[in-house]
Motif scaffolding. Structure first.
Motif, PDB file in Angstrom:
ATOM      1  N   VAL A  73      34.845  42.781  60.378  1.00  0.00           N
ATOM      2  CA  VAL A  73      35.012  42.457  59.506  1.00  0.00           C
ATOM      3  C   VAL A  73      33.779  43.322  58.294  1.00  0.00           C
ATOM      4  CG1 VAL A  73      35.187  40.538  57.881  1.00  0.00           C
ATOM      5  CG2 VAL A  73      35.445  40.235  59.784  1.00  0.00           C
ATOM      6  N   PHE A  74      34.448  44.218  57.729  1.00  0.00           N
ATOM      7  CA  PHE A  74      33.445  44.830  56.896  1.00  0.00           C
ATOM      8  C   PHE A  74      33.417  45.046  54.548  1.00  0.00           C
ATOM      9  CE2 PHE A  74      37.014  47.433  57.207  1.00  0.00           C
ATOM     10  CZ  PHE A  74      37.537  48.237  56.162  1.00  0.00           C
ATOM     11  N   PRO A  75      32.699  44.428  54.405  1.00  0.00           N
ATOM     12  CA  PRO A  75      32.765  43.964  52.892  1.00  0.00           C
ATOM     13  C   PRO A  75      33.541  45.486  52.050  1.00  0.00           C
ATOM     14  CG  PRO A  75      30.077  45.764  54.093  1.00  0.00           C
ATOM     15  CD  PRO A  75      31.366  45.406  55.114  1.00  0.00           C
ATOM     16  N   GLY A  76      33.928  46.569  52.968  1.00  0.00           N
ATOM     17  CA  GLY A  76      34.195  47.343  51.792  1.00  0.00           C
ATOM     18  C   GLY A  76      36.398  47.241  51.725  1.00  0.00           C
ATOM     19  N   LEU A  77      36.301  45.628  52.750  1.00  0.00           N
ATOM     20  CA  LEU A  77      37.195  45.361  52.445  1.00  0.00           C
ATOM     21  C   LEU A  77      37.622  44.331  51.320  1.00  0.00           C
ATOM     22  CD1 LEU A  77      38.357  43.313  55.870  1.00  0.00           C
ATOM     23  CD2 LEU A  77      39.794  45.106  54.964  1.00  0.00           C
ATOM     24  N   ARG A  78      36.664  44.361  50.843  1.00  0.00           N
ATOM     25  CA  ARG A  78      36.033  43.997  48.925  1.00  0.00           C
ATOM     26  C   ARG A  78      37.204  44.835  48.218  1.00  0.00           C
ATOM     27  NH1 ARG A  78      36.975  41.591  44.483  1.00  0.00           N
ATOM     28  NH2 ARG A  78      34.962  40.565  43.719  1.00  0.00           N
ATOM     29  N   THR A  79      36.703  45.847  48.144  1.00  0.00           N
ATOM     30  CA  THR A  79      37.533  46.967  47.191  1.00  0.00           C
ATOM     31  C   THR A  79      38.913  47.329  47.791  1.00  0.00           C
ATOM     32  OG1 THR A  79      35.308  48.159  48.017  1.00  0.00           O
ATOM     33  CG2 THR A  79      37.281  49.392  46.928  1.00  0.00           C
ATOM     34  N   LEU A  80      39.429  46.815  48.798  1.00  0.00           N
ATOM     35  CA  LEU A  80      41.018  47.667  48.813  1.00  0.00           C
ATOM     36  C   LEU A  80      41.081  46.175  48.537  1.00  0.00           C
ATOM     37  CD1 LEU A  80      40.312  48.785  52.742  1.00  0.00           C
ATOM     38  CD2 LEU A  80      40.514  49.855  50.590  1.00  0.00           C
ATOM     39  N   ILE A  81      40.907  44.677  48.712  1.00  0.00           N
ATOM     40  CA  ILE A  81      42.085  44.618  48.158  1.00  0.00           C
ATOM     41  C   ILE A  81      41.462  43.666  46.983  1.00  0.00           C
ATOM     42  CG2 ILE A  81      41.961  41.257  47.943  1.00  0.00           C
ATOM     43  CD1 ILE A  81      39.932  41.457  50.880  1.00  0.00           C
ATOM     44  N   GLY A  82      40.341  44.485  46.064  1.00  0.00           N
ATOM     45  CA  GLY A  82      40.631  44.389  44.279  1.00  0.00           C
ATOM     46  C   GLY A  82      41.465  45.684  44.125  1.00  0.00           C
ATOM     47  N   GLY A  83      42.041  46.441  44.443  1.00  0.00           N
ATOM     48  CA  GLY A  83      42.750  47.346  44.056  1.00  0.00           C
ATOM     49  C   GLY A  83      41.754  48.513  43.276  1.00  0.00           C
TER      50      GLY A  83
ATOM     51  N   ARG B 163      39.885  53.744  44.308  1.00  0.00           N
ATOM     52  CA  ARG B 163      39.594  55.716  43.176  1.00  0.00           C
ATOM     53  C   ARG B 163      38.646  56.134  44.341  1.00  0.00           C
ATOM     54  NH1 ARG B 163      38.008  57.772  37.315  1.00  0.00           N
ATOM     55  NH2 ARG B 163      37.986  59.843  37.776  1.00  0.00           N
ATOM     56  N   ASP B 164      38.787  57.611  44.827  1.00  0.00           N
ATOM     57  CA  ASP B 164      37.630  57.968  45.547  1.00  0.00           C
ATOM     58  C   ASP B 164      37.492  57.050  47.006  1.00  0.00           C
ATOM     59  OD1 ASP B 164      37.190  59.794  43.953  1.00  0.00           O
ATOM     60  OD2 ASP B 164      35.761  58.803  42.608  1.00  0.00           O
ATOM     61  N   VAL B 165      38.175  56.424  47.638  1.00  0.00           N
ATOM     62  CA  VAL B 165      37.686  55.638  48.423  1.00  0.00           C
ATOM     63  C   VAL B 165      39.219  56.181  49.168  1.00  0.00           C
ATOM     64  CG1 VAL B 165      38.254  53.352  50.028  1.00  0.00           C
ATOM     65  CG2 VAL B 165      36.895  53.760  48.340  1.00  0.00           C
ATOM     66  N   PRO B 166      38.528  56.386  50.550  1.00  0.00           N
ATOM     67  CA  PRO B 166      40.325  57.118  51.592  1.00  0.00           C
ATOM     68  C   PRO B 166      40.777  56.486  52.394  1.00  0.00           C
ATOM     69  CG  PRO B 166      38.065  57.323  52.443  1.00  0.00           C
ATOM     70  CD  PRO B 166      37.751  56.893  51.493  1.00  0.00           C
ATOM     71  N   LEU B 167      41.318  54.661  51.849  1.00  0.00           N
ATOM     72  CA  LEU B 167      41.749  54.351  52.943  1.00  0.00           C
ATOM     73  C   LEU B 167      43.017  53.678  51.386  1.00  0.00           C
ATOM     74  CD1 LEU B 167      38.780  52.028  54.762  1.00  0.00           C
ATOM     75  CD2 LEU B 167      40.772  53.670  55.228  1.00  0.00           C
TER      76      LEU B 167
ATOM     77  N   ALA C 160      35.460  44.507  40.508  1.00  0.00           N
ATOM     78  CA  ALA C 160      36.900  44.236  42.017  1.00  0.00           C
ATOM     79  C   ALA C 160      36.445  44.739  43.647  1.00  0.00           C
ATOM     80  CB  ALA C 160      38.240  44.663  41.498  1.00  0.00           C
ATOM     81  N   GLY C 161      34.943  44.934  43.732  1.00  0.00           N
ATOM     82  CA  GLY C 161      34.453  45.893  44.539  1.00  0.00           C
ATOM     83  C   GLY C 161      34.074  47.317  44.402  1.00  0.00           C
ATOM     84  N   GLY C 162      35.178  48.059  42.909  1.00  0.00           N
ATOM     85  CA  GLY C 162      34.980  49.721  42.811  1.00  0.00           C
ATOM     86  C   GLY C 162      33.686  50.435  41.949  1.00  0.00           C
ATOM     87  N   SER C 163      33.684  49.179  41.863  1.00  0.00           N
ATOM     88  CA  SER C 163      31.637  50.011  40.992  1.00  0.00           C
ATOM     89  C   SER C 163      30.968  49.197  41.394  1.00  0.00           C
ATOM     90  CB  SER C 163      32.218  49.507  39.199  1.00  0.00           C
ATOM     91  OG  SER C 163      32.420  48.508  38.604  1.00  0.00           O
ATOM     92  N   ALA C 164      29.360  49.910  40.955  1.00  0.00           N
ATOM     93  CA  ALA C 164      28.378  49.297  41.481  1.00  0.00           C
ATOM     94  C   ALA C 164      27.646  49.833  39.606  1.00  0.00           C
ATOM     95  CB  ALA C 164      27.569  48.948  42.282  1.00  0.00           C
ATOM     96  N   PRO C 165      26.824  49.399  39.263  1.00  0.00           N
ATOM     97  CA  PRO C 165      26.393  50.145  37.914  1.00  0.00           C
ATOM     98  C   PRO C 165      24.779  49.871  37.551  1.00  0.00           C
ATOM     99  CG  PRO C 165      28.350  48.985  36.138  1.00  0.00           C
ATOM    100  CD  PRO C 165      28.149  48.472  38.198  1.00  0.00           C
ATOM    101  N   ALA C 166      23.827  50.732  37.853  1.00  0.00           N
ATOM    102  CA  ALA C 166      22.592  50.518  38.395  1.00  0.00           C
ATOM    103  C   ALA C 166      21.496  51.101  37.111  1.00  0.00           C
ATOM    104  CB  ALA C 166      22.441  51.291  39.565  1.00  0.00           C
ATOM    105  N   VAL C 167      21.020  50.781  36.572  1.00  0.00           N
ATOM    106  CA  VAL C 167      19.929  51.680  35.696  1.00  0.00           C
ATOM    107  C   VAL C 167      18.310  51.964  36.213  1.00  0.00           C
ATOM    108  CG1 VAL C 167      18.394  50.882  33.646  1.00  0.00           C
ATOM    109  CG2 VAL C 167      20.777  49.753  33.741  1.00  0.00           C
ATOM    110  N   LEU C 168      18.603  53.667  35.725  1.00  0.00           N
ATOM    111  CA  LEU C 168      17.721  53.961  36.962  1.00  0.00           C
ATOM    112  C   LEU C 168      16.737  54.727  35.387  1.00  0.00           C
ATOM    113  CD1 LEU C 168      20.255  55.799  39.696  1.00  0.00           C
ATOM    114  CD2 LEU C 168      18.167  53.781  39.881  1.00  0.00           C
ATOM    115  N   ASP C 169      15.029  54.391  35.878  1.00  0.00           N
ATOM    116  CA  ASP C 169      14.862  55.639  35.210  1.00  0.00           C
ATOM    117  C   ASP C 169      14.717  56.795  35.295  1.00  0.00           C
ATOM    118  OD1 ASP C 169      12.705  56.204  33.197  1.00  0.00           O
ATOM    119  OD2 ASP C 169      11.138  54.338  33.619  1.00  0.00           O
ATOM    120  N   THR C 170      15.450  57.859  34.470  1.00  0.00           N
ATOM    121  CA  THR C 170      15.417  58.937  34.743  1.00  0.00           C
ATOM    122  C   THR C 170      13.941  60.122  34.960  1.00  0.00           C
ATOM    123  OG1 THR C 170      16.735  59.714  32.679  1.00  0.00           O
ATOM    124  CG2 THR C 170      17.786  59.060  33.949  1.00  0.00           C
ATOM    125  N   TYR C 171      13.027  59.230  33.696  1.00  0.00           N
ATOM    126  CA  TYR C 171      12.118  59.837  33.483  1.00  0.00           C
ATOM    127  C   TYR C 171      10.860  59.824  34.486  1.00  0.00           C
ATOM    128  CZ  TYR C 171       7.263  59.950  31.869  1.00  0.00           C
ATOM    129  OH  TYR C 171       6.223  61.174  31.317  1.00  0.00           O
TER     130      TYR C 171
END
Length: 343
Positions: free
Chosen positions: A47-57, A60-64, A252-263
């Protein structure tokens, strides 16, 4: 042999995080293999968490392929050959999990020839961690390593791998004190950051007062943000997962934004890269050889949570998403008991 078997299908696309009611345990006739196919009786599947992305539809960029209502779930599985061109009784690895009987093509089956002492260990998710730590982060003697999602399928192996590659201090993150204790007691983590405790940045500063040299990130989000602040000059970040997005009720499993301090990325010369196994085709065989040696020597453990019986399979993905597992989550089909046990 039985004439019918059970399989798990997506009943409807979840509104938010999936629940057991979004899946159905269906019954169908045992399929007959066509030319070039093998009939396999599955014994275990992952059971792998990537199923969440496949179920969410959001694939894009996923080879499944996406999973739509009515589709049977799929994923890595181990089973015994029942019929077809391969020798009867032979154990094979394939991608038609979530069903008792499968008909993968011969070229979609990988015979398991004893490379690992326990065939179930072929479902371990350590190749990504090993590849990221050897190809991207390049662990060096004395490094301090931070693994996010340390109690997950990848993280539970990543900390052990980092230590075997020479890391001097290994820190992990998890969501519960019970898991934190197991990570320290059973898997050798030196310190644990709790998601629900004091700020992650504060905990990291206490756990790694001299800073972090490597980050093996399976989560993203706030934990990745904090890791940048704790990183030493020249730190190497390897991204192998995006659980913060996949396990969010608002995505829906196809994005995960994060704030990164580019400085800080610039001034500290931090290197950050995503790991994709397809870019490193040599890693799988190298990982399996070392994993097998480490298992036989007792230098590494493969922790997983077993879900016993096909009738409990519809609960497995929601349980994983709710954080009710340690290590990988594997459905075992040899018996039909109702006990869920941590291995």
């Amino acid at each position: 042999m039985n004439t019918t078997h059970h399989l798990v299908r997506l009943l409807r696309r979840p509104a938010g995080l999936p629940t057991p009611d979004d899946f159905t345990l269906a019954q169908a006739r045992v399929p007959k293999p066509e030319d070039g196919q093998v009939l396999v009786r599955n014994t275990h599947f992952l059971v792998f968490p990537g199923l969440r992305t496949l179920i969410g539809g959001e694939t894009r960029d996923v080879p499944l392929p996406p999973l739509r209502p009515g589709d049977t779930l799929f994923g890595p599985a181990i089973g015994e050959v029942v019929d077809g061109p391969l020798r009867k009784g032979r154990l094979v690895l394939h991608l038609q999990g979530w069903r008792e009987y499968a008909t993968p093509g011969v070229d979609e089956c990988r015979p398991l020839e004893g490379i690992l002492p326990d065939p179930v260990a072929h479902l371990a998710q350590g190749a990504a961690a090993y590849g990221a730590l050897t190809r991207l982060a390049e662990v060096r003697e004395g490094d301090t390593v931070f693994v996010t999602g340390a109690a997950g399928a990848v993280g539970s192996l990543a900390g052990q791998i980092a230590r075997l590659l020479g890391a001097a201090r290994v820190i992990g993150s998890t969501g519960s004190p019970d898991k934190a204790r197991r990570l320290e007691r059973e898997l050798g983590y030196d310190a644990i950051v709790l998601r629900e405790g004091a700020s992650i940045g504060t905990q990291l500063a206490e756990a790694a007062p001299e800073g972090i040299d490597i980050v093996l990130d399976t989560v993203g989000g706030e934990q990745l943000t904090a890791a940048v602040h704790a990183a030493n000059r020249g730190a190497r970040f390897a991204l192998v997962g995006a659980l913060d997005g996949q396990l969010s009720p608002d995505r829906a499993g196809g994005s995960a934004p994060a704030v990164l301090d580019t400085y800080r990325l610039l001034t500290r010369g931090i290197r950050i890269a995503g790991y994709n196994g397809a870019d490193h085709p040599d890693v799988e065989a190298e990982w399996e050889a070392r994993f097998g040696d480490w298992l036989r020597a007792g230098d590494i453990q493969f922790p997983y949570t077993a879900v016993h019986g096909m009738e409990h399979a519809p609960e497995a993905l929601p349980r994983l998403i709710a954080g009710r597992s340690f290590g990988a989550t594997i459905v075992e089909l040899q018996d039909t008991g109702s006990v869920h046990a941590d291995r």
